[in-house]
Design a protein around this motif. Structure first.
Motif, mmCIF file in Angstrom:
data_model
loop_
_atom_site.group_PDB
_atom_site.id
_atom_site.type_symbol
_atom_site.label_atom_id
_atom_site.label_comp_id
_atom_site.label_asym_id
_atom_site.label_seq_id
_atom_site.Cartn_x
_atom_site.Cartn_y
_atom_site.Cartn_z
ATOM 1 N N SER A 91 2.504 -11.889 -5.054
ATOM 2 C CA SER A 91 2.608 -12.515 -4.071
ATOM 3 C C SER A 91 1.633 -13.313 -3.456
ATOM 4 O O SER A 91 0.361 -12.573 -3.058
ATOM 5 C CB SER A 91 3.379 -11.421 -2.945
ATOM 6 N N ASN A 93 2.375 -15.253 -0.740
ATOM 7 C CA ASN A 93 2.998 -15.438 0.567
ATOM 8 C C ASN A 93 2.011 -15.258 1.586
ATOM 9 O O ASN A 93 1.289 -14.328 1.740
ATOM 10 C CB ASN A 93 4.238 -14.694 0.645
ATOM 11 N N ARG A 95 2.474 -15.215 4.640
ATOM 12 C CA ARG A 95 2.674 -14.099 5.690
ATOM 13 C C ARG A 95 2.089 -12.825 5.261
ATOM 14 O O ARG A 95 1.606 -12.048 6.270
ATOM 15 C CB ARG A 95 4.153 -14.163 6.112
ATOM 16 N N ASP A 96 2.589 -12.400 4.033
ATOM 17 C CA ASP A 96 2.001 -11.157 3.486
ATOM 18 C C ASP A 96 0.532 -11.035 3.781
ATOM 19 O O ASP A 96 0.068 -10.099 3.948
ATOM 20 C CB ASP A 96 2.546 -10.851 2.046
#
Length: 135
Positions: A91, A93, A95-96
């Motif tokens: 991932s 991402n 935000r992650d």
């Protein structure tokens, strides 16, 4: 001087676990690998306290208890929150990534798709942590 590590590898994908083990063998690292198939399993291993890992390599996308929820529990435990936790995931991402650093990870590594790149990345990651002064 490199030291051998106790590594808690939290990963639900059996193929990924096999590949990680293969990489350790290929590069000749004799670190002790403790495998957990999800966050719940990892917490059980940590609470048993048979072996306290030097580092945790943690996937994010897992069933039962995902990586971020596991991380929140870990970082709220006074006896275990000192363990460096490195997110080891596919991932990217943002935000992650931001959430994980906010909770208190030691690093965020995105797994490459090519085996040779994966091998180099694992070696660099483990070389770094095996020469670090750990508690």
């Amino acid at each position: 001087m490199f030291k051998l590590l106790n590594i808690l590898f939290v990963e639900d994908d059996a193929i990924e676990v096999m590949m990680f083990n293969r990489v350790l063998q290929k590069i000749g690292l004799n670190h002790r690998l403790i495998e957990a198939s999800n966050g719940e399993n990892a917490l059980e291993i940590l609470k048993a306290k048979e072996v306290i890992p030097d580092i945790i390599l943690l996937d994010l996308n897992m069933p039962k208890l995902n990586g971020i929820d596991f991380l929140k529990i870990l970082k709220n435990d006074e006896l275990l929150n000192h363990i460096p936790t490195i997110i080891f995931t596919t991932s990217n991402n943002h935000r992650d990534i931001a959430e994980c650093y906010k909770i208190g990870i030691a690093g965020y590594v995105i797994k490459p798709l090519k085996y040779d790149d994966y091998l180099v990345l694992v070696k660099k990651t483990l070389d770094y942590w095996s020469c670090n002064e750990l508690m």
